[in-house]
Motif scaffolding. Sequence first.
Motif, PDB file in Angstrom:
ATOM      1  N   GLY A  50      36.948  41.867  38.719  1.00 37.50           N
ATOM      2  CA  GLY A  50      38.307  42.647  38.913  1.00 37.50           C
ATOM      3  C   GLY A  50      39.452  42.953  38.497  1.00 37.50           C
ATOM      4  O   GLY A  50      39.180  42.951  36.996  1.00 37.50           O
ATOM      5  N   VAL A  51      39.977  43.674  38.653  1.00 34.66           N
ATOM      6  CA  VAL A  51      41.168  44.395  37.979  1.00 34.66           C
ATOM      7  C   VAL A  51      42.223  43.380  38.202  1.00 34.66           C
ATOM      8  O   VAL A  51      43.081  43.663  36.551  1.00 34.66           O
ATOM      9  N   LEU A  52      42.402  42.192  38.323  1.00 40.47           N
ATOM     10  CA  LEU A  52      42.942  41.490  37.886  1.00 40.47           C
ATOM     11  C   LEU A  52      42.932  40.252  36.625  1.00 40.47           C
ATOM     12  O   LEU A  52      41.791  40.227  35.832  1.00 40.47           O
ATOM     13  N   SER A  53      43.988  39.889  35.624  1.00 39.89           N
ATOM     14  CA  SER A  53      43.538  39.116  35.004  1.00 39.89           C
ATOM     15  C   SER A  53      43.063  37.709  34.924  1.00 39.89           C
ATOM     16  O   SER A  53      44.060  37.783  35.987  1.00 39.89           O
ATOM     17  N   ILE A 130      56.930  43.229  44.012  1.00 40.65           N
ATOM     18  CA  ILE A 130      55.958  43.415  42.730  1.00 40.65           C
ATOM     19  C   ILE A 130      55.671  44.534  42.146  1.00 40.65           C
ATOM     20  O   ILE A 130      54.659  45.056  41.459  1.00 40.65           O
ATOM     21  N   GLN A 131      55.440  46.068  43.084  1.00 40.88           N
ATOM     22  CA  GLN A 131      55.063  47.521  42.332  1.00 40.88           C
ATOM     23  C   GLN A 131      56.124  47.660  40.694  1.00 40.88           C
ATOM     24  O   GLN A 131      55.173  48.537  40.006  1.00 40.88           O
ATOM     25  N   ASN A 137      46.086  48.943  42.947  1.00 37.68           N
ATOM     26  CA  ASN A 137      45.194  48.356  42.761  1.00 37.68           C
ATOM     27  C   ASN A 137      45.456  47.198  42.613  1.00 37.68           C
ATOM     28  O   ASN A 137      44.397  45.983  43.373  1.00 37.68           O
ATOM     29  N   GLU A 138      46.024  46.344  41.930  1.00 39.76           N
ATOM     30  CA  GLU A 138      46.308  45.134  41.831  1.00 39.76           C
ATOM     31  C   GLU A 138      46.615  44.532  42.759  1.00 39.76           C
ATOM     32  O   GLU A 138      46.678  43.545  43.053  1.00 39.76           O
ATOM     33  N   LEU A 144      43.908  40.352  49.389  1.00 35.44           N
ATOM     34  CA  LEU A 144      42.511  40.056  49.194  1.00 35.44           C
ATOM     35  C   LEU A 144      42.241  39.030  48.453  1.00 35.44           C
ATOM     36  O   LEU A 144      41.385  37.918  49.147  1.00 35.44           O
ATOM     37  N   LEU A 145      42.351  38.508  47.378  1.00 37.91           N
ATOM     38  CA  LEU A 145      42.272  37.647  46.408  1.00 37.91           C
ATOM     39  C   LEU A 145      42.705  36.375  47.609  1.00 37.91           C
ATOM     40  O   LEU A 145      42.267  34.871  47.790  1.00 37.91           O
TER      41      LEU A 145
END
Length: 190
Positions: A50-53, A130-131, A137-138, A144-145
């Motif tokens: 996904g998009v997360l590191s 957090i933004q 997207n992250e 969701l995670l």
Amino acid sequence: MAVRLPDVADLDPAGREVYDLFPANLSRGLAMTGSSAKPYLALGLSFRTGVLSPETRESVILRVGAVTSAEYEIHHHVGEARDAGISDSAIGNLLSGATSFGDRRVDVLVAFVDALLARIKGGGADTARIQEFYSDNEIAEIVLLTGHYVMTALFINTLGIVPEEGDVDTASVLAQATAKLDRERMMDGR
């Protein structure tokens, strides 16, 4: 009392496919759910691409595991966190409930996950802080995670699923399973 997980030899073909994809006690439990087993496992594995590191992903998973007392999650993800470059002291802080990590980006991430978990009964968490560090997207993927691993924690804790005996190369198993699912998606044209 824990539920009795099916023996691998007793799994039906669909259950065996899930177990062969990810040979773990979690898969034996998921096989008990029938048709949701493989899609659920696929969702969990999708976060690896996904998009997360990897560092962000594993920080979220460890924090959820700590808050939900999900020893199975913790057992499987401490090594993943180390592989992602998270120090043992940071891992310890994630697991102990610390709120300060000496890195504002991590502080904000953990505070956001904690807020999601605290507001599970409704309301959602505020995304303003957090933004500053994460894209929309992250943030969507973090939410969701977090939810996926809360559901996994409920599942493993309720069914009494314990870590596998012996050494398991979790990183290799997860990488192979992710690659296999990616190949299947490409063959299906998705």
